[in-house]
Design an enzyme around this catalytic site. Structure first.
Site, PDB file in Angstrom:
ATOM      1  N   ILE A   2       0.839  -1.195   0.000  1.00 42.82           N
ATOM      2  CA  ILE A   2       0.000   0.000   0.000  1.00 42.82           C
ATOM      3  C   ILE A   2       0.880   1.253   0.000  1.00 42.82           C
ATOM      4  O   ILE A   2       1.999   1.227   0.515  1.00 42.82           O
ATOM      5  CB  ILE A   2      -0.969  -0.015   1.213  1.00 42.82           C
ATOM      6  CG1 ILE A   2      -1.938   1.166   1.176  1.00 42.82           C
ATOM      7  CG2 ILE A   2      -0.233  -0.138   2.520  1.00 42.82           C
ATOM      8  CD1 ILE A   2      -3.072   1.092   2.207  1.00 42.82           C
ATOM      9  N   CYS A   3       0.365   2.319  -0.589  1.00 40.67           N
ATOM     10  CA  CYS A   3       0.985   3.641  -0.577  1.00 40.67           C
ATOM     11  C   CYS A   3       2.282   3.655  -1.382  1.00 40.67           C
ATOM     12  O   CYS A   3       2.275   3.489  -2.585  1.00 40.67           O
ATOM     13  CB  CYS A   3       1.168   4.102   0.871  1.00 40.67           C
ATOM     14  SG  CYS A   3       1.607   5.835   1.056  1.00 40.67           S
ATOM     15  N   ALA A   4       3.419   3.845  -0.728  1.00 47.57           N
ATOM     16  CA  ALA A   4       4.714   3.870  -1.413  1.00 47.57           C
ATOM     17  C   ALA A   4       5.300   2.465  -1.574  1.00 47.57           C
ATOM     18  O   ALA A   4       6.238   2.263  -2.338  1.00 47.57           O
ATOM     19  CB  ALA A   4       5.692   4.748  -0.645  1.00 47.57           C
TER      20      ALA A   4
END
Length: 185
Positions: free
Chosen positions: A102-104
């Site tokens: 998730i995210c980066a």
């Protein structure tokens, strides 16, 4: 019972890690926090310390069904620099075991060479994901392609976690937990 490892590196995004751990445990999935090094306490991006249950040296990949990587900076960069973790991700991919980021953290999947043709991540961070034959999309909060699951960021952490519950436990558990949590989406 499915067994899942969530890797914590210094600078992880707390919402993305702890929301996932909480929701998977509510679904009665065995999930353990693994520190990337041998320290017991791992510092999040917002100075919240989380106690890991396993150190990286104690982690035995063959005992786990899935790996989850929270984002956050510099957490995702720290995950991507760990050659042994990248090797484990390649082994999981080869065995068609679930890998979620998730995210980066999809950057870590690209670094390991396991990212498929479609992914999502934190908007604007896609330029840091160097992987041929892949395309970023902001059209949906969670994308699954083969055994790889990616999501956008902090606000999508609960949706991401519920998606993982559905994948690991099935529709009935997903719907029940979603209702119990009052999640509407």
């Amino acid at each position: 019972m499915k067994k899942v490892a969530l890797f914590l590196a210094d600078g992880f995004e707390e919402i993305e890690a702890l929301s996932v751990v909480d929701i998977l445990r509510r679904a009665e999935i065995s999930i353990v926090c693994v520190s990337l090094d041998d320290s017991e306490l791992v510092r999040g991006a917002h100075d919240i310390y989380v106690k890991s249950e396993l150190s990286f040296s104690q982690f035995k990949p063959n005992e786990f069904d899935a790996i989850i990587l929270p984002g956050g900076l510099p957490g995702a960069f720290n995950l991507a620099k760990n050659k042994k973790l990248l090797e484990i991700l390649r082994e999981f991919d080869k065995a068609n075991k679930m890998i979620a980021a998730i995210c980066a953290a999809p950057m870590v999947l690209a670094e390991a060479g396991v990212l498929k043709t479609k992914f999502t991540c934190y908007p604007g961070f896609e330029s840091n994901i160097k992987c041929e034959n892949t395309s970023y999309t902001a059209e949906t909060n969670v994308i699954k392609e083969a055994n790889i699951i990616t999501s956008c960021g902090p606000a999508t952490a609960m949706e991401f976690a519920l998606f993982l519950v559905k994948e690991l436990c099935g529709d009935e558990k997903f719907k029940s937990l979603k209702s119990d949590l009052l999640f509407k989406n």
